[in-house]
Design an enzyme around this catalytic site. Structure first.
Site, mmCIF file in Angstrom:
data_model
loop_
_atom_site.group_PDB
_atom_site.id
_atom_site.type_symbol
_atom_site.label_atom_id
_atom_site.label_comp_id
_atom_site.label_asym_id
_atom_site.label_seq_id
_atom_site.Cartn_x
_atom_site.Cartn_y
_atom_site.Cartn_z
ATOM 1 N N LYS A 115 0.824 -1.214 0.000
ATOM 2 C CA LYS A 115 0.000 0.000 0.000
ATOM 3 C C LYS A 115 0.854 1.260 0.000
ATOM 4 O O LYS A 115 0.421 2.290 -0.522
ATOM 5 C CB LYS A 115 -0.987 -0.018 1.164
ATOM 6 C CG LYS A 115 -2.024 -1.121 1.005
ATOM 7 C CD LYS A 115 -3.427 -0.745 1.414
ATOM 8 C CE LYS A 115 -4.393 -1.775 0.869
ATOM 9 N NZ LYS A 115 -5.711 -1.764 1.460
ATOM 10 N N LYS A 197 -3.533 -10.274 -6.404
ATOM 11 C CA LYS A 197 -4.841 -10.630 -5.846
ATOM 12 C C LYS A 197 -5.929 -9.678 -6.363
ATOM 13 O O LYS A 197 -5.651 -8.510 -6.658
ATOM 14 C CB LYS A 197 -4.782 -10.686 -4.311
ATOM 15 C CG LYS A 197 -5.133 -9.409 -3.611
ATOM 16 C CD LYS A 197 -5.436 -9.596 -2.122
ATOM 17 C CE LYS A 197 -5.788 -8.216 -1.575
ATOM 18 N NZ LYS A 197 -6.692 -8.133 -0.500
ATOM 19 N N LYS A 200 -10.614 -4.749 -4.320
ATOM 20 C CA LYS A 200 -11.743 -3.852 -4.597
ATOM 21 C C LYS A 200 -11.272 -2.438 -4.889
ATOM 22 O O LYS A 200 -12.028 -1.635 -5.387
ATOM 23 C CB LYS A 200 -12.770 -3.892 -3.464
ATOM 24 C CG LYS A 200 -12.298 -3.436 -2.098
ATOM 25 C CD LYS A 200 -13.489 -3.365 -1.148
ATOM 26 C CE LYS A 200 -13.341 -4.218 0.078
ATOM 27 N NZ LYS A 200 -12.330 -3.770 1.045
HETATM 28 P P1 ATP Z 1 -8.567 -3.113 -0.505
HETATM 29 O O1 ATP Z 1 -8.490 -3.344 -1.989
HETATM 30 O O2 ATP Z 1 -9.269 -1.860 -0.129
HETATM 31 O O3 ATP Z 1 -7.271 -3.316 0.184
HETATM 32 P P2 ATP Z 1 -9.560 -5.791 -0.233
HETATM 33 O O4 ATP Z 1 -10.392 -6.090 -1.436
HETATM 34 O O5 ATP Z 1 -8.225 -6.397 -0.151
HETATM 35 O O6 ATP Z 1 -9.515 -4.240 0.026
HETATM 36 P P3 ATP Z 1 -10.337 -6.143 2.537
HETATM 37 O O7 ATP Z 1 -11.409 -5.317 3.117
HETATM 38 O O8 ATP Z 1 -8.944 -5.762 2.835
HETATM 39 O O9 ATP Z 1 -10.485 -6.234 0.971
HETATM 40 O O10 ATP Z 1 -10.564 -7.674 2.885
HETATM 41 C C1 ATP Z 1 -11.732 -8.237 3.418
HETATM 42 C C2 ATP Z 1 -11.616 -9.736 3.469
HETATM 43 O O11 ATP Z 1 -11.606 -10.270 2.157
HETATM 44 C C3 ATP Z 1 -10.342 -10.250 4.133
HETATM 45 O O12 ATP Z 1 -10.647 -11.403 4.890
HETATM 46 C C4 ATP Z 1 -9.457 -10.606 2.990
HETATM 47 O O13 ATP Z 1 -8.524 -11.606 3.310
HETATM 48 C C5 ATP Z 1 -10.470 -11.114 1.984
HETATM 49 N N1 ATP Z 1 -9.993 -10.924 0.622
HETATM 50 C C6 ATP Z 1 -9.691 -9.731 0.029
HETATM 51 N N2 ATP Z 1 -9.315 -9.934 -1.239
HETATM 52 C C7 ATP Z 1 -9.374 -11.272 -1.457
HETATM 53 C C8 ATP Z 1 -9.096 -12.102 -2.588
HETATM 54 N N3 ATP Z 1 -8.689 -11.584 -3.728
HETATM 55 N N4 ATP Z 1 -9.267 -13.430 -2.463
HETATM 56 C C9 ATP Z 1 -9.678 -13.966 -1.299
HETATM 57 N N5 ATP Z 1 -9.959 -13.250 -0.193
HETATM 58 C C10 ATP Z 1 -9.812 -11.918 -0.269
#
Ligand code: ATP
Ligand code: LTN
Length: 331
Positions: A115, A197, A200
């Site tokens: 980040k 990965k 969002k």
């Molecule tokens: P950001 O993009 O804002 O960092 P993010 O999409 O990574 O957000 P988080 O809110 O950080 O989402 O994660 C929420 C949950 O979803 C966590 O348990 C995280 O491990 C899971 N998660 C996020 N992205 C993935 C993915 N690509 N595959 C599986 N699990 C995920």
């Protein structure tokens, strides 16, 4: 806790519309685990401001996320669904735990490194101490299990280290939590760069499937997902795009990778992608329907988050008070 059931804590940040990765990696598991655990599922708004958020959007996304938790199948009558900032003990314990966490261990966190690269104009102290707030979230509820995607395992490890360190000074204050990762879907990859990965907050919306996307664009995104030129549906090293689509299908339908592979002998990517697209749309359809039903029902939502926060506060404050006493604060 006066409950015989073991305790779960988890949450998602309202930093964007939740993706298929969030659903398959975390929320789908929460739904399955709710039968056997006492569950706390929060909306992590304090965490989300480590990256700049638009205030109006943040507010909307917070409520949307609550609606999605319920639409995905989490029962608000049996679990606590609340907003992190409504329980001030999270921020209070985080401060204390900051004083029991080393700069060295925080600087090893891959999420911080990623980040900081992505937001190089805003490498704030909150981004650095993010895992300490996460440790506070978990430890306040004497949590046994933290169901998350694989990317969060490092943060759970540091939460355990902090808890063990604190307990070794003051006695048994915190339960030591365990992470819980799904067998499939633990790391859904970007559709445009399957070595990264699915996130969002990706700038390219073609890289992720949002639970809010219309069904046509979901199908289009899957059909234009990056794969390889081999033309063989098989789970193999180097075939990141196909592996990812197979993982998504398997996570939704429960079919093994081997069985998918066998069904696709002699068939091409076009057919395979169509099947994945249909499975994803059919998985999201009932969730969206429930989500739409909840829209316009703000009184109901307010009742859920207010009552849940009140109950959460009482559990969290008990732990916080114990911590204050152990440290030597006058309580
Ligand atoms: P950001 O993009 O804002 O960092 P993010 O999409 O990574 O957000 P988080 O809110 O950080 O989402 O994660 C929420 C949950 O979803 C966590 O348990 C995280 O491990 C899971 N998660 C996020 N992205 C993935 C993915 N690509 N595959 C599986 N699990 C995920
Ligand atoms: N860091 C998590 C969100 C989160 C969380 C938590 C998850 C904040 N606090 C406590 C589980 C338990 C993420 O998914 N990025």
């Amino acid at each position: 806790m006066e409950t015989a059931k073991k305790v779960i804590f988890s949450g998602v940040q309202p930093s964007g519309n939740i993706t298929l990765g969030n659903y398959l990696g975390a929320i789908k598991n929460w739904v399955e685990l709710q039968k056997d655990y006492y569950c706390n599922y929060a909306i992590m708004d304090l965490h989300s401001i480590t990256v700049r958020q638009n205030p109006k959007e943040l507010k909307k996304r917070t409520l949307d996320l609550l609606k999605l938790y319920i639409a995905c199948g989490i029962n608000p009558d049996e679990n606590l669904l609340f907003v992190q900032s409504h329980v001030s003990a999270h921020a209070e314990l985080a401060w204390i735990l900051n004083c029991y966490t080393y700069m060295g261990e925080l600087s090893r966190m891959t999420q911080f490194k990623d980040k900081s690269k992505k937001h190089s104009n805003n490498i704030n102290a909150g981004l650095f101490t993010y895992p300490v707030l996460m440790a506070a979230d978990i430890l306040l509820y004497q949590t046994d299990l933290v169901p998350v995607g694989v990317d969060q395992l490092q943060h759970i490890e540091i939460a355990r280290d902090i808890a063990i360190r604190f307990n070794s000074i003051y006695g048994d204050v915190f339960k030591i939590p365990e992470g819980f990762i799904p067998k499939t879907g633990a790391k859904v990859m970007s559709l445009q760069d399957p070595t990264k990965k699915m996130s969002k907050s990706d700038e390219n919306p073609k890289a992720y499937i949002s639970m809010m996307d219309d069904f046509d664009s979901i199908a289009k995104k899957i059909k234009s997902a990056v794969t390889d030129s081999e033309g063989i549906v098989a789970y193999k090293e180097g075939k990141d795009g196909i592996n990812n689509l197979m993982g998504i299908l398997s996570s939704i339908t429960g079919e093994s990778m081997e069985s998918i592979q066998n069904r696709y002998v002699g068939r091409g990517y076009g057919e395979f992608k169509s099947e994945v697209a249909e499975a994803v749309v059919e998985c999201i359809r009932p969730i969206r329907q429930k989500f739409d039903e909840l829209s316009g029902n703000n009184d109901y939502l307010e009742k859920i988050y207010t009552e849940s926060a009140e109950k959460a506060r009482s559990v969290a404050n008990r732990t916080l008070k114990k911590v204050y006493k152990k440290i030597g604060f006058v309580v």
